[in-house]
Design an enzyme around this catalytic site. Structure first.
Site, PDB file in Angstrom:
ATOM      1  CG  ASP A  28       0.463  38.604 -18.595  1.00 28.70           C
ATOM      2  OD1 ASP A  28      -0.371  37.724 -18.392  1.00 28.70           O
ATOM      3  OD2 ASP A  28       1.567  38.371 -19.136  1.00 28.70           O
ATOM      4  CB  SER A  29       2.978  39.643 -22.952  1.00 28.52           C
ATOM      5  OG  SER A  29       2.605  38.296 -22.626  1.00 28.52           O
ATOM      6  N   GLY A  30      -0.320  39.592 -22.635  1.00 26.06           N
ATOM      7  CA  GLY A  30      -1.520  39.295 -23.399  1.00 26.06           C
ATOM      8  C   GLY A  30      -1.525  37.878 -23.933  1.00 26.06           C
ATOM      9  N   GLY A  31      -0.367  37.216 -23.917  1.00 22.79           N
ATOM     10  CA  GLY A  31      -0.276  35.844 -24.422  1.00 22.79           C
ATOM     11  C   GLY A  31      -1.286  34.955 -23.733  1.00 22.79           C
ATOM     12  CG  PHE A  32      -2.601  33.471 -19.207  1.00 25.76           C
ATOM     13  CD1 PHE A  32      -3.676  33.959 -18.483  1.00 25.76           C
ATOM     14  CD2 PHE A  32      -2.240  32.148 -19.044  1.00 25.76           C
ATOM     15  CE1 PHE A  32      -4.373  33.143 -17.607  1.00 25.76           C
ATOM     16  CE2 PHE A  32      -2.928  31.324 -18.172  1.00 25.76           C
ATOM     17  CZ  PHE A  32      -3.991  31.826 -17.457  1.00 25.76           C
ATOM     18  CD  GLN A  49       4.964  29.331 -20.473  1.00 23.05           C
ATOM     19  OE1 GLN A  49       4.481  28.270 -20.029  1.00 23.05           O
ATOM     20  NE2 GLN A  49       4.407  30.505 -20.233  1.00 23.05           N
ATOM     21  N   GLY A  91       2.937  29.184 -17.054  1.00 26.31           N
ATOM     22  CA  GLY A  91       2.468  27.823 -17.263  1.00 26.31           C
ATOM     23  C   GLY A  91       2.132  27.036 -16.018  1.00 26.31           C
ATOM     24  CG  ASP A 109      -0.540  38.066 -11.084  1.00 21.86           C
ATOM     25  OD1 ASP A 109       0.300  37.277 -11.553  1.00 21.86           O
ATOM     26  OD2 ASP A 109      -1.726  38.126 -11.461  1.00 21.86           O
ATOM     27  CB  CYS A 160      -8.105  43.271   9.236  1.00 15.35           C
ATOM     28  SG  CYS A 160      -7.983  44.109   7.643  1.00 15.35           S
ATOM     29  CB  CYS A 193      -8.912  47.071   5.854  1.00 18.36           C
ATOM     30  SG  CYS A 193     -10.501  46.231   5.994  1.00 18.36           S
ATOM     31  CB  CYS A 252     -11.604  45.126   9.758  1.00 19.19           C
ATOM     32  SG  CYS A 252     -11.630  43.736   8.629  1.00 19.19           S
ATOM     33  CG  HIS A 263     -11.039  42.141   4.688  1.00 20.83           C
ATOM     34  ND1 HIS A 263     -10.374  42.382   5.871  1.00 20.83           N
ATOM     35  CD2 HIS A 263     -10.963  40.809   4.456  1.00 20.83           C
ATOM     36  CE1 HIS A 263      -9.924  41.243   6.350  1.00 20.83           C
ATOM     37  NE2 HIS A 263     -10.265  40.258   5.505  1.00 20.83           N
TER      38      HIS A 263
HETATM   39  N1  LIG Z   1      -1.118  31.115 -14.549  1.00 17.41           N
HETATM   40  C1  LIG Z   1      -0.698  32.063 -15.453  1.00 17.41           C
HETATM   41  C2  LIG Z   1      -1.248  33.349 -15.384  1.00 17.41           C
HETATM   42  C3  LIG Z   1      -0.843  34.319 -16.265  1.00 17.41           C
HETATM   43  C4  LIG Z   1      -1.491  35.678 -16.190  1.00 17.41           C
HETATM   44  S1  LIG Z   1      -0.732  36.638 -14.895  1.00 17.41           S
HETATM   45  C5  LIG Z   1      -1.800  37.993 -14.943  1.00 17.41           C
HETATM   46  N2  LIG Z   1      -2.029  38.725 -16.009  1.00 17.41           N
HETATM   47  C6  LIG Z   1      -2.875  39.697 -15.621  1.00 17.41           C
HETATM   48  C7  LIG Z   1      -3.164  39.513 -14.319  1.00 17.41           C
HETATM   49  N3  LIG Z   1      -2.466  38.453 -13.905  1.00 17.41           N
HETATM   50  C8  LIG Z   1       0.148  34.049 -17.248  1.00 17.41           C
HETATM   51  N4  LIG Z   1       0.559  35.038 -18.101  1.00 17.41           N
HETATM   52  C9  LIG Z   1       1.475  34.731 -19.050  1.00 17.41           C
HETATM   53  N5  LIG Z   1       1.882  35.706 -19.899  1.00 17.41           N
HETATM   54  N6  LIG Z   1       2.035  33.495 -19.162  1.00 17.41           N
HETATM   55  C10 LIG Z   1       1.682  32.480 -18.338  1.00 17.41           C
HETATM   56  O1  LIG Z   1       2.207  31.352 -18.489  1.00 17.41           O
HETATM   57  C11 LIG Z   1       0.704  32.740 -17.316  1.00 17.41           C
HETATM   58  C12 LIG Z   1       0.285  31.752 -16.402  1.00 17.41           C
HETATM   59 ZN   LIG Z   2     -10.085  44.170   6.952  1.00 16.75          ZN
END
Ligand SMILES: Nc1cc(CSc2ncc[nH]2)c2nc(N)[nH]c(=O)c2c1
Ligand SMILES: [Zn+2]
Length: 378
Positions: free
Chosen positions: A97-101, A195, A222, A272, A310, A312, A315, A341
């Site tokens: 992820d870019s770090g924005g969030f 967005q 978003g 994710d 499961c 794993c 389990c 698990h």
């Molecule tokens: N809900 C949500 C979650 C994440 C993190 S996803 C993530 N990063 C690391 C682990 N998981 C988001 N990331 C970005 N860049 N923009 C979003 O709008 C946004 C929205």
């Molecule tokens: Zn399990």
């Protein structure tokens, strides 16, 4: 890493069931089968699990975080160590992820401008600046297979005017990210991030602008920012079908088992969430019979496995009574077994979804889990 530039980034849909898609995405570190759940390894490790645990659980791709890895150990160090794959001995795909969030969730210690965002480290308060070009350079040093553009994830409840201005900035940043990192340079794919908050016209405007930029995939940003489930599902079902059909659709930060199945039914391919590992650490375990809170006294003498269905190691090897004991005694093994698990459960759910789509029975799978995870009838 050896990959064929001719097929890199190729997304092939091999089956559909309603709007749900079964596909595969070619990355420099291997082909990812979709729909897929991606375990989160924020600082270069999926907490409490080693790569061989993740392999055993069926993980195909994990997530890293530009913000965290830039601050520690540093993207320059990662570059000197040959990138995150080699540093963490993970030889399958990585998405960063870019770090924005992350920066925007650092509320009052960040300043937004046209050029990027200034923020203070949550470690030592030192000042830093992320521009679109900077986050592309960091993700290049990390060596992730899928990079995300720098975006502003507007807070839940942001008004129309702010959201409209913000999506224009996010689009300008997306263009700058694309310019800063030429297509497939270093074998890396780049996804745009939709967005527009909870305003359907703004979501469509953001999508139309991003669709003109040459991205390998598109994420829905978003969402999962504090809205109600109906609000999230309503926007999800509105925007997912409007996204380009022949590239992957990634719903960021989502979600519970039912959210993931809802997303797949809307046509989303990639997910994710920190839930499996975070909830493992507080004893909330996901099983084929529903959620189990291993702390409960009822499990004190329970000799049965956590989940008989499961595969794993936890389990197959231990009883609920032992898993409860480890949790209550705060043994570190509790984190490892519970995380193993839960990650196995989420990855198994994704595999079952892939098989159900191939066999045209996805709706039945979704209905089954809606029963399994239905809120406890009081
Ligand atoms: N809900 C949500 C979650 C994440 C993190 S996803 C993530 N990063 C690391 C682990 N998981 C988001 N990331 C970005 N860049 N923009 C979003 O709008 C946004 C929205
Ligand atoms: Zn399990």
């Amino acid at each position: 890493m050896t990959y064929d530039p001719a097929t890199l980034g190729q997304f092939t849909i091999t089956a559909t069931d309603g709007a749900a898609r079964r596909g595969s995405l070619v990355t420099a570190h291997g082909v990812v089968q979709t729909p897929i759940f991606m375990p989160v390894g924020t600082q270069g490790s999926v907490k409490a699990l080693a790569p061989d645990d993740l392999d055993a659980a069926g993980a195909q791709i994990i997530l890293g975080n530009t913000y965290h890895l830039y601050l520690r150990p540093g993207d320059d160090l990662l570059a000197r160590k040959g990138g995150l794959h080699r540093f963490a001995s993970w030889n399958k795909p990585i998405l960063t992820d870019s770090g924005g969030f992350q920066v925007f969730s650092l509320k009052d210690i960040r300043k937004l401008s046209e050029d990027g965002v200034e923020f203070r480290s949550h470690h030592d308060g030192s000042k830093h600046f992320f521009s679109p070009e900077k986050v592309m350079s960091i993700q290049n040093n990390i060596g992730s297979d899928i990079m995300m553009v720098l975006d502003e994830c507007v807070a839940y409840g942001a008004d129309y005017d702010y959201t409209a201005k913000s999506l224009e900035l996010t689009t300008r940043w997306a263009r700058r990210c694309r310019q800063a990192h030429p297509r497939h340079k270093n074998g890396q794919l780049l996804f745009g991030i939709n967005q527009g908050g909870f305003f359907k016209d703004l979501r469509e405007r953001s999508l139309a602008q991003l669709a003109e930029i040459d991205f390998d995939g598109f994420a829905i940003g978003g969402l999962s920012v504090g809205e109600s489930i109906p609000e999230m599902y309503d926007m999800l079902h509105h925007i997912a079908p409007l996204m380009p059909r022949d590239t992957p659709r990634y719903l960021m930060g989502v979600g519970t088992p039912l959210d993931i199945l809802e997303g797949i039914s809307a046509g989303v391919d990639m997910f994710d969430c920190v839930l499996p590992t975070r909830n493992a650490r507080n004893g909330t375990l996901y099983t084929s019979q529903g959620k189990v809170n291993i702390r409960r006294a009822e499990y004190r003498e329970d000799d049965s496995p956590l989940d008989p269905l499961c595969p794993c190691y936890a389990c197959r090897t231990f009883s609920k009574a032992y898993l409860r004991h480890l949790y209550v005694a705060q043994e570190l093994l509790s984190y490892r077994l519970n995380s193993l698990h839960n990650i196995t459960f989420f990855l198994t759910l994704a595999r079952q979804a892939r098989e159900a789509i191939e066999q045209g029975r996805f709706a039945a799978l979704k209905a089954h889990y809606q029963d399994v995870f239905a809120p406890a009838k009081d």
